[in-house]
Motif scaffolding. Structure first.
Motif, short mmCIF file in Angstrom:
data_model
loop_
_atom_site.label_atom_id
_atom_site.label_comp_id
_atom_site.label_asym_id
_atom_site.label_seq_id
_atom_site.Cartn_x
_atom_site.Cartn_y
_atom_site.Cartn_z
N VAL A 16 -30.65 30.54 -14.89
CA VAL A 16 -29.25 30.77 -15.23
C VAL A 16 -28.80 32.01 -14.48
O VAL A 16 -29.30 33.11 -14.71
CB VAL A 16 -29.10 31.00 -16.75
N LEU A 17 -27.83 31.85 -13.54
CA LEU A 17 -27.32 33.03 -12.82
C LEU A 17 -26.19 33.66 -13.60
O LEU A 17 -26.10 34.87 -13.72
CB LEU A 17 -26.84 32.62 -11.42
N SER A 18 -25.30 32.83 -14.13
CA SER A 18 -24.20 33.37 -14.95
C SER A 18 -23.74 32.28 -15.90
O SER A 18 -23.27 31.23 -15.46
CB SER A 18 -23.06 33.82 -14.05
N ILE A 71 -43.52 28.78 -10.69
CA ILE A 71 -42.74 29.46 -11.74
C ILE A 71 -42.51 30.92 -11.34
O ILE A 71 -41.39 31.43 -11.43
CB ILE A 71 -43.45 29.35 -13.10
N GLU A 72 -43.56 31.57 -10.84
CA GLU A 72 -43.42 32.99 -10.46
C GLU A 72 -42.45 33.15 -9.30
O GLU A 72 -41.64 34.07 -9.27
CB GLU A 72 -44.79 33.57 -10.10
N LEU A 86 -37.20 34.83 -7.18
CA LEU A 86 -35.96 34.43 -6.51
C LEU A 86 -34.76 34.80 -7.37
O LEU A 86 -33.75 35.32 -6.89
CB LEU A 86 -35.97 32.92 -6.26
N LYS A 87 -34.87 34.56 -8.67
CA LYS A 87 -33.77 34.88 -9.59
C LYS A 87 -33.45 36.38 -9.54
O LYS A 87 -32.29 36.78 -9.42
CB LYS A 87 -34.15 34.47 -11.01
N GLU A 88 -34.53 37.20 -9.56
CA GLU A 88 -34.31 38.67 -9.51
C GLU A 88 -33.60 39.05 -8.22
O GLU A 88 -32.66 39.84 -8.22
CB GLU A 88 -35.65 39.41 -9.60
N TYR A 101 -29.87 40.66 -7.86
CA TYR A 101 -29.74 41.97 -7.21
C TYR A 101 -28.61 41.91 -6.18
O TYR A 101 -27.72 42.77 -6.16
CB TYR A 101 -31.08 42.33 -6.54
N VAL A 102 -28.61 40.85 -5.35
CA VAL A 102 -27.57 40.72 -4.31
C VAL A 102 -26.19 40.55 -4.95
O VAL A 102 -25.21 41.17 -4.53
CB VAL A 102 -27.88 39.52 -3.38
#
Ligand code: ADP
Length: 331
Positions: A4-6, A69-70, A75-77, A81-82
């Protein structure tokens, strides 16, 4: 797998794995029904052969590996961040833009304001000259022309002042009886009551929330434009109505006047833009820019539909709900 990004913007990244069909061999069918004897005793029937019972499994993929999974978590982090970095940059730019707008408003306001005194003086001198018979008729005529142009300049300066002034004003939200507001505007326009020349129909109009002074400016500009640009129609027919949608009230001002070319529809709301077919009619090109600014300030919407030679319909839509920050003041 899903990240979930947003939630707010409904932005997600989803991965799918392909289905892997699997055949599983069992010693027997685990789903085989139990037999019930007449005296209600459940018995398992023995198998008649030693043949393996095989089952095909559909709709199942291989499980996600720990590495997968890791990687997705990393990638989500990275993505967040970007996004944060960009959001910070946009916020900074927005702030700069707001400051630039404010400076521009202050600039236009000060310049227009400071021009008023010298202009008033020039107008006074031009009038003196026009009345002075000793300079001859030709010179008096020219002095008269100077006076006329100065009046026009004053009109433009006042329009720019009004426009710049808007940027500095806060909205004083009130519940407004739109029908009364518009009837007052039409009465104040002090029109000749000649139904052969002009017919204005005001239909039922729901109340709206907004700044009373600004709303009055919006409708005054739109209605006086409708009258002004349908001057040549006989009779000019202006229709003011509204529809109540789910979360907006949509007001429309329809005329049977000059109309606007399709290619010009999006530029008429910009400052000082006047269309070719309206040149003969007095105007400053500021009215619709003011309307646009007020509507945007109220988070509303504004657009026009038009056919040259047939007429135009200007639409303004305002939110039904009052912004929460502002106290409700019904009167
Ligand atoms: P002004 O009327 O002072 O020129 P506005 O900003 O109110 O300035 O309008 C900009 C231009 O849009 C007008 O000059 C005219 O060309 C066009 N316009 C506005 N309203 C109408 C209308 N109801 N019918 C036709 N043209 C219109």
């Amino acid at each position: 797998m899903i990240i979930v990004l947003s939630k707010e913007h409904k932005e997600y990244l989803i991965w799918f794995k392909p289905e892997i069909l699997q055949t599983i061999n069992w010693a027997g069918n685990p789903e085989k029904p139990v037999l019930i004897s007449p005296d209600n005793v459940e018995t398992i029937s023995p198998r008649n052969s030693f043949e393996a019972w095989s089952q095909t499994v559909y709709g199942i993929s291989l499980p996600w590996t720990l590495e997968e999974i890791e990687s997705v978590q990393r990638l989500k982090e990275e993505i967040l961040y970007v996004i944060n970095l960009k959001a910070g940059a946009i916020k900074l730019l927005n702030e700069k833009l707001r400051q630039a707008y404010e400076e521009l408003d202050t600039f236009s306001y000060t310049v227009s304001h400071d021009l008023k005194n010298p202009i008033a003086a020039i107008k006074g001198y031009a009038e003196l000259l026009e009345r002075n018979n000793s300079i001859g008729q030709q010179a008096q005529k020219i002095a008269g022309r100077i006076g006329e142009r100065i009046t026009k300049m004053n009109f433009l300066i006042n329009a720019v002042l009004d426009y710049a002034h808007l940027g500095r004003l806060d909205i004083n939200y009130k519940r407004i009886n739109a029908k009364v507001l518009i009837e007052d505007i039409v009465n104040d326009l002090d029109l000749e009551h000649n139904p052969e020349k002009l017919i204005i129909t005001i239909n039922e109009l729901p109340d709206l929330y907004g700044d009373r002074v600004m709303m009055s400016q919006v409708f005054t500009n739109l209605i006086s434009n409708a009258i002004k640009y349908s001057r040549n129609a006989s009779p000019a027919i202006i229709n003011i109505s509204a529809t109540d949608n789910e979360n907006e009230i949509l007001y429309s001002i329809k005329d049977n006047g000059l109309g606007i070319l399709q290619k010009d529809l999006h530029i008429i709301f910009d400052l000082f833009n006047r269309m070719e077919n309206a040149r003969q009619i007095e105007g400053s090109g500021v009215g619709l820019a003011i309307v646009k600014r007020i509507v945007e300030k109220h988070n509303g919407r504004l657009w026009v539909e038009s056919i040259v030679g047939e007429g135009s319909v200007f639409y303004v839509a305002f939110k039904k709900e009052l912004p929460i920050m502002n106290a409700l003041d019904i009167n």
